[in-house]
Structures are given as structure tokens and as C-alpha cells.
Design a protein around this motif. Structure first.
Motif, PDB file in Angstrom:
ATOM      1  N   GLY A   1       0.724  12.049 -15.765  1.00  0.00           N
ATOM      2  CA  GLY A   1      -0.458  11.138 -15.666  1.00  0.00           C
ATOM      3  C   GLY A   1      -0.508  10.626 -14.262  1.00  0.00           C
ATOM      4  N   LEU A   2       0.623  10.427 -13.827  1.00  0.00           N
ATOM      5  CA  LEU A   2       0.441   9.969 -12.453  1.00  0.00           C
ATOM      6  C   LEU A   2       0.329  10.827 -11.463  1.00  0.00           C
ATOM      7  CD1 LEU A   2       3.612   7.437 -12.218  1.00  0.00           C
ATOM      8  CD2 LEU A   2       1.175   6.752 -12.380  1.00  0.00           C
ATOM      9  N   LEU A   3       0.733  12.102 -11.566  1.00  0.00           N
ATOM     10  CA  LEU A   3       0.640  13.269 -11.029  1.00  0.00           C
ATOM     11  C   LEU A   3      -1.003  13.678 -10.594  1.00  0.00           C
ATOM     12  CD1 LEU A   3       1.289  15.693  -8.982  1.00  0.00           C
ATOM     13  CD2 LEU A   3       1.674  17.012 -11.187  1.00  0.00           C
ATOM     14  N   VAL A   4      -1.869  13.385 -11.832  1.00  0.00           N
ATOM     15  CA  VAL A   4      -3.039  13.615 -11.842  1.00  0.00           C
ATOM     16  C   VAL A   4      -3.769  12.639 -10.862  1.00  0.00           C
ATOM     17  CG1 VAL A   4      -5.080  13.517 -13.396  1.00  0.00           C
ATOM     18  CG2 VAL A   4      -2.926  14.853 -14.146  1.00  0.00           C
ATOM     19  N   ILE A   5      -3.289  11.330 -11.109  1.00  0.00           N
ATOM     20  CA  ILE A   5      -4.068  10.419 -10.262  1.00  0.00           C
ATOM     21  C   ILE A   5      -3.593  10.645  -8.810  1.00  0.00           C
ATOM     22  CG2 ILE A   5      -4.112   7.880  -9.738  1.00  0.00           C
ATOM     23  CD1 ILE A   5      -3.448   7.581 -12.859  1.00  0.00           C
ATOM     24  N   PHE A   6      -2.413  10.764  -8.591  1.00  0.00           N
ATOM     25  CA  PHE A   6      -1.863  10.765  -7.007  1.00  0.00           C
ATOM     26  C   PHE A   6      -2.437  11.760  -6.205  1.00  0.00           C
ATOM     27  CE2 PHE A   6       0.530   7.228  -8.014  1.00  0.00           C
ATOM     28  CZ  PHE A   6       1.086   6.729  -6.973  1.00  0.00           C
ATOM     29  N   GLN A   7      -2.677  13.256  -6.853  1.00  0.00           N
ATOM     30  CA  GLN A   7      -2.805  14.242  -6.101  1.00  0.00           C
ATOM     31  C   GLN A   7      -4.084  14.212  -5.486  1.00  0.00           C
ATOM     32  OE1 GLN A   7      -2.431  17.489  -8.914  1.00  0.00           O
ATOM     33  NE2 GLN A   7      -4.190  17.262  -9.856  1.00  0.00           N
ATOM     34  N   ASP A   8      -5.018  13.461  -5.878  1.00  0.00           N
ATOM     35  CA  ASP A   8      -6.687  13.299  -5.364  1.00  0.00           C
ATOM     36  C   ASP A   8      -6.667  12.397  -4.388  1.00  0.00           C
ATOM     37  OD1 ASP A   8      -7.389  15.421  -7.136  1.00  0.00           O
ATOM     38  OD2 ASP A   8      -7.875  14.263  -8.630  1.00  0.00           O
TER      39      ASP A   8
ATOM     40  N   ALA B   1       0.900  -1.274  -0.164  1.00  0.00           N
ATOM     41  CA  ALA B   1       0.057   0.088   0.038  1.00  0.00           C
ATOM     42  C   ALA B   1       0.940   1.360  -0.078  1.00  0.00           C
ATOM     43  CB  ALA B   1      -1.020  -0.021   1.149  1.00  0.00           C
ATOM     44  N   PHE B   2       0.423   2.275  -0.724  1.00  0.00           N
ATOM     45  CA  PHE B   2       1.035   3.587  -0.808  1.00  0.00           C
ATOM     46  C   PHE B   2       0.275   4.501   0.181  1.00  0.00           C
ATOM     47  CE2 PHE B   2       0.724   7.793  -2.198  1.00  0.00           C
ATOM     48  CZ  PHE B   2       2.337   8.136  -2.494  1.00  0.00           C
ATOM     49  N   ILE B   3       0.667   5.179   1.061  1.00  0.00           N
ATOM     50  CA  ILE B   3       0.287   6.287   1.797  1.00  0.00           C
ATOM     51  C   ILE B   3       0.933   7.454   1.845  1.00  0.00           C
ATOM     52  CG2 ILE B   3      -0.633   6.784   4.123  1.00  0.00           C
ATOM     53  CD1 ILE B   3      -0.951   3.763   4.712  1.00  0.00           C
ATOM     54  N   GLY B   4       0.226   8.422   1.244  1.00  0.00           N
ATOM     55  CA  GLY B   4       0.772   9.984   1.515  1.00  0.00           C
ATOM     56  C   GLY B   4      -0.153  10.963   0.861  1.00  0.00           C
ATOM     57  N   GLU B   5      -0.042  12.258   1.329  1.00  0.00           N
ATOM     58  CA  GLU B   5      -0.823  13.195   1.028  1.00  0.00           C
ATOM     59  C   GLU B   5      -0.068  14.208  -0.035  1.00  0.00           C
ATOM     60  OE1 GLU B   5      -3.318  15.316   3.985  1.00  0.00           O
ATOM     61  OE2 GLU B   5      -3.098  13.553   5.371  1.00  0.00           O
ATOM     62  N   VAL B   6      -0.285  13.650  -1.573  1.00  0.00           N
ATOM     63  CA  VAL B   6       0.473  14.498  -2.408  1.00  0.00           C
ATOM     64  C   VAL B   6       0.114  15.705  -2.523  1.00  0.00           C
ATOM     65  CG1 VAL B   6       0.878  14.300  -4.724  1.00  0.00           C
ATOM     66  CG2 VAL B   6       0.920  12.347  -3.561  1.00  0.00           C
TER      67      VAL B   6
END
Length: 89
Positions: free
Chosen positions: A77-84, A34-39
Motif C-alpha cells: 500500500g505504501l509502495l503504491v503511494i511512494f512510487q509516484d 519531510a521525506f525526499i526520495g525518488e522511489v
């Protein structure tokens, strides 16, 4: 911990973790992979809105804020996904 500066995210290698004292606490425990982080908090220099607690002995890979932002800026593309999101299983 909620209210602190967002300086890193992490990947769970071993162990069990959970959110506490926040709306995300309703989710099941997070385990290996699992990845946990508030991008979003990192990108906007905002404080964390969540607290994560270890339920067992564990091992995590810490990803420093600057390294994560650099990687995501090269992969929009990953930034768009991770930031939310605050976590991925």
C-alpha cells in the motif's frame, strides 16, 4: 544530484532544503519531517531527475535503496503511494 544513481532517500530531521534546477524547484523549502526520495528511480534503476540543496545546516536520516525497497515490498500500500512521488511533507 540529477543524473546520478538513485541510491538513497532521506528524512529531514533538522534544517531547510530545496530542489534546484528541476520542475520541483517551484515548491517551497522542505523542513523537519519531510521525506525526499525518488522511489520510482530506485525501483527501475534509473538516474535521479532532481537535485536537492541544503539551505541551512541540517541533519538527515539516510534510507538506503535496498532497505527502502525491502520495506516497501512488505508494505505494498505504501509502495503504491511512494512510487509516484518524489517528496512528502
Amino acid at each position: 544530484e540529477a543524473g546520478e544513481e538513485a541510491t538513497f532517500a532521506f528524512l529531514i530531521v533538522k534544517g531547510s532544503f530545496k530542489f534546484i534546477g528541476c520542475k520541483e524547484a517551484e515548491h517551497e523549502n522542505f523542513e523537519n519531517g519531510a521525506f525526499i526520495g525518488e522511489v520510482n528511480a530506485m525501483l527501475n534503476n534509473e538516474p535521479l531527475s532532481t537535485t536537492v540543496m541544503s539551505l541551512t545546516d541540517g541533519l538527515i536520516y539516510v534510507i538506503k535503496k535496498d532497505d527502502l525497497i525491502s520495506f516497501l515490498s512488505k508494505n505494498p500500500g505504501l509502495l503504491v503511494i511512494f512510487q509516484d512521488y518524489k517528496f512528502f511533507e
